[in-house]
Design an enzyme around this catalytic site. Structure first.
Site, PDB file in Angstrom:
ATOM      1  N   SER A 151       0.826  -1.208   0.000  1.00 59.22           N
ATOM      2  CA  SER A 151       0.000   0.000   0.000  1.00 59.22           C
ATOM      3  C   SER A 151       0.862   1.260   0.000  1.00 59.22           C
ATOM      4  O   SER A 151       1.645   1.468  -0.906  1.00 59.22           O
ATOM      5  CB  SER A 151      -0.957  -0.042   1.194  1.00 59.22           C
ATOM      6  OG  SER A 151      -1.911   0.980   1.111  1.00 59.22           O
ATOM      7  N   ASP A 304      -2.411   6.109  -4.021  1.00 53.67           N
ATOM      8  CA  ASP A 304      -1.230   5.446  -3.470  1.00 53.67           C
ATOM      9  C   ASP A 304      -0.753   4.355  -4.445  1.00 53.67           C
ATOM     10  O   ASP A 304      -1.392   4.124  -5.477  1.00 53.67           O
ATOM     11  CB  ASP A 304      -1.520   4.910  -2.064  1.00 53.67           C
ATOM     12  CG  ASP A 304      -2.528   3.773  -2.038  1.00 53.67           C
ATOM     13  OD1 ASP A 304      -3.230   3.582  -3.048  1.00 53.67           O
ATOM     14  OD2 ASP A 304      -2.625   3.077  -1.014  1.00 53.67           O
ATOM     15  N   ASP A 306      -0.845   1.131  -4.831  1.00 58.32           N
ATOM     16  CA  ASP A 306      -1.737   0.081  -5.344  1.00 58.32           C
ATOM     17  C   ASP A 306      -3.130   0.620  -5.663  1.00 58.32           C
ATOM     18  O   ASP A 306      -4.058  -0.142  -5.931  1.00 58.32           O
ATOM     19  CB  ASP A 306      -1.810  -1.108  -4.384  1.00 58.32           C
ATOM     20  CG  ASP A 306      -2.467  -0.775  -3.054  1.00 58.32           C
ATOM     21  OD1 ASP A 306      -2.244   0.343  -2.549  1.00 58.32           O
ATOM     22  OD2 ASP A 306      -3.201  -1.626  -2.511  1.00 58.32           O
ATOM     23  N   ASP A 308      -5.653   1.950  -4.083  1.00 55.52           N
ATOM     24  CA  ASP A 308      -6.896   1.699  -3.346  1.00 55.52           C
ATOM     25  C   ASP A 308      -7.247   2.884  -2.444  1.00 55.52           C
ATOM     26  O   ASP A 308      -8.363   2.972  -1.941  1.00 55.52           O
ATOM     27  CB  ASP A 308      -6.846   0.382  -2.558  1.00 55.52           C
ATOM     28  CG  ASP A 308      -5.765   0.332  -1.488  1.00 55.52           C
ATOM     29  OD1 ASP A 308      -4.944   1.273  -1.405  1.00 55.52           O
ATOM     30  OD2 ASP A 308      -5.729  -0.664  -0.737  1.00 55.52           O
TER      31      ASP A 308
END
Length: 579
Positions: A151, A304, A306, A308
């Site tokens: 993340s 960010d 990834d 999400d």
């Protein structure tokens, strides 16, 4: 080497046997020869465990590090569990990865182990966001999935998010059961590393269109997008996966004026332009905000690595841009979805929203005003996904989110989705602009209608084993001596999610909390303020979530009340974290 405990020393010795490859053995041997006791302790004092975000840690050698063996062991354990849970079935899994160093190699490794266990593996050909992995699990009717990402953690980290057949991250009992399976693997010889090529199916760009089309069907006000198609949008993927899909999504929705921050457009696991690739941080958003200022944008967004989580900056009446926090973004989205659906006659009795226990009560206040049910879960979007799965076919999920910048509109996936959020934030900005309002105007209206909620997250970082012990002690001390006042304001209720009990501080009467156990303490004052103490499940931190509120009658009082609430948080926290 005399200070290391027996278990830690045993793991260090094990990692120097011929079960491990020569490169790994030589790295461990170098740490031993150089007497790197602190590094050895942190690398070997425990096995990596599943937290709220799955497996996550610093990359390197050792049982407490992200590497071929810890990832291989986690995957074999997950495979063993899937075989037990779905006997006599062909098992399918999806695997994706982000832009972090080693993520692609780790993704291939996971695919190899799954394929060697006889699974059909849908491996993304190139990096793609976490929500697309959740979408793939559901689309291909998989029994599970894995996303390689840490993340928004610093560049030294990588991670492993495990998913179940609903497209959500592992929740009870599966999370603990998988840990049991992983721990049951006593030797790396039990890990099937040799991939079976014919079992691995690459997921290509054509899958992007399926995801985009499914999301576009959720659009509430396409006419507003058409009218405001030249809305000035600044977007940064912060060197992550968002670049592969967010611009395409916005274009498909009809936005023609999307400016990407070029310095941060290229995926890069070293995140060269930021200290932390976290859109919660002003520093990470600074380039996007500067571009927003330069072109006089309507909205500034960044995702960010990834993709999400999404950070947002909005334009103030002065023309300056200001970051808004996750509670504010989520409140705006909740209001936009519910008010729009009401105007269109689309609100029904069986619809609901979801928020977490540390997220602003403004979410639920808005839902109540629109006669929409509001559910509350533990921290972590996987619990929101769990509610969605439990209620599927009975009630209809509209929107949900958490203060940590994770949101989802519609029920296409079972995880927070910054790609979906970027599209809806842009549509929301277009819709309100067509009414002559900015997002700042709408936020102020929410505060006038529901009260000015001000939230602050205070994180204390405590690294390594010593830090973990210190955090544990801090929580124990708080439980042993519950504060009766915070900043001279009476505490009326304490909720301990570890014991699943809420205590009325005046009477001592206890009532049950109907949520799974979690190491969280919540203090509620007579003013309705909430301070929550929670050790992070994914980072070496203890977090304090502060939410204070005061009625706002006139917009002219906004600055004055804001300062007053800042002082209130400071005084309350001084009674919790003592020097």
């Amino acid at each position: 080497m005399g200070t290391l405990d027996k278990e830690t020393q045993g793991r260090i010795n094990q990692w120097q046997t011929d079960e491990y490859d020569k490169n790994t053995v030589s790295k461990v041997k170098a740490l031993v020869d150089n007497k790197e006791e602190t590094e050895l302790l942190d690398s070997f004092y425990k096995e990596l465990e599943f937290g709220t975000g799955g497996l996550r840690g610093i990359m390197g050698v050792g049982s407490n590090r992200m590497n071929k063996y810890t990832i291989g062991k986690a995957t074999q354990g997950l495979a063993n569990y899937l075989i037990k849970q779905f006997p006599d079935q062909e098992i399918k899994v999806a695997v994706s990865y982000d832009s972090r160093n080693n993520s692609q190699e780790f993704g291939q490794l996971v695919a190899d182990v799954f394929s060697a266990n006889g699974f059909q593996v849908y491996l993304f050909k190139e990096l793609r966001p976490t929500p697309m992995l959740s979408f793939a699990v559901r689309h291909f009717n998989c029994q599970g999935g894995v996303m390689l990402t840490a993340s928004h953690n610093p560049k030294e980290y990588n991670g492993y998010k495990a998913y179940w057949n609903d497209g959500g991250q592992l929740v009870a009992p599966h999370d603990k059961n998988v840990i049991t399976e992983v721990n049951a693997i006593s030797s790396v010889k039990e890990i099937k590393f040799e991939g079976v090529k014919k079992n691995i199916h690459l997921v290509g760009e054509d899958f992007d269109q399926l995801y985009i089309d499914a999301n576009k069907k959720l659009s509430i006000h396409p006419e507003a997008v058409k009218e405001q198609s030249d809305l000035k949008i600044v977007y940064s993927p912060i060197h992550g996966t968002g670049i592969t899909i967010v611009p395409k999504m916005l274009e498909a929705w009809g936005f023609k004026n999307v400016q990407v921050v070029e310095d941060q457009a290229k995926p890069d696991g070293n995140f060269p332009t930021v200290v932390y690739p976290n859109p919660e941080e002003e520093e990470a958003m600074s380039k996007a905000m500067a571009m927003g200022q330069e072109i006089d944008a309507d909205v500034v967004m960044a995702t960010d690595p990834d993709a999400d989580r999404v950070g947002v900056a909005i334009k103030l009446p002065s023309g300056e841009f200001q970051l808004i926090n996750g509670n504010q973004i989520g409140s705006l989205l909740t209001y936009y979805v519910l008010s729009s659906k009401k105007d269109l006659g689309q609100l029904k009795a069986n619809q609901y929203i979801v928020k977490t226990i540390v997220t602003s009560n403004l979410f639920s206040d808005i839902a109540k005003a629109f006669d929409v049910k509001s559910y509350e879960t533990l921290t972590g979007f996987k619990f929101i996904g769990e509610v969605m799965t439990k209620l599927e076919g009975k009630e209809t999920y509209l929107v949900g989110g958490e203060e940590s910048y994770g949101f989802l509109v519609g029920d296409l996936v079972r995880d927070k989705d910054a790609v979906n959020s970027c599209a809806f934030i842009s549509e929301m900005a277009a819709y309100f602009k067509s009414q002559g309002k900015s997002l700042y105007d709408v936020l102020l209206k929410l505060y006038l209608d529901y009260g000015y909620y001000k939230e602050k997250l205070i994180s204390l970082t405590k690294k390594g084993k010593a830090g973990a012990d210190e955090i544990k002690q801090m929580m124990a001390d708080l439980r042993a001596d519950l504060p009766k006042t915070l900043g001279d304001i009476e505490v009326v209720e304490v909720r301990d999610y570890e014991t699943s009990e809420a205590t009325d501080m005046a009477t001592g009467k206890k009532s049950k909390i109907d949520l799974p156990k979690s190491d969280v303490l919540q203090f509620i004052t007579k003013d309705g303020d909430v301070i929550s103490a929670r050790p992070s499940g994914t980072e070496p931190k203890i977090k304090f979530y502060c939410s204070v509120r005061e009625n706002l009658e006139f917009t002219s009082e906004f600055g004055q009340i804001s300062n007053r609430l800042d002082d209130k948080v400071r005084l309350m926290m001084a009674d919790i974290v003592k020097d």
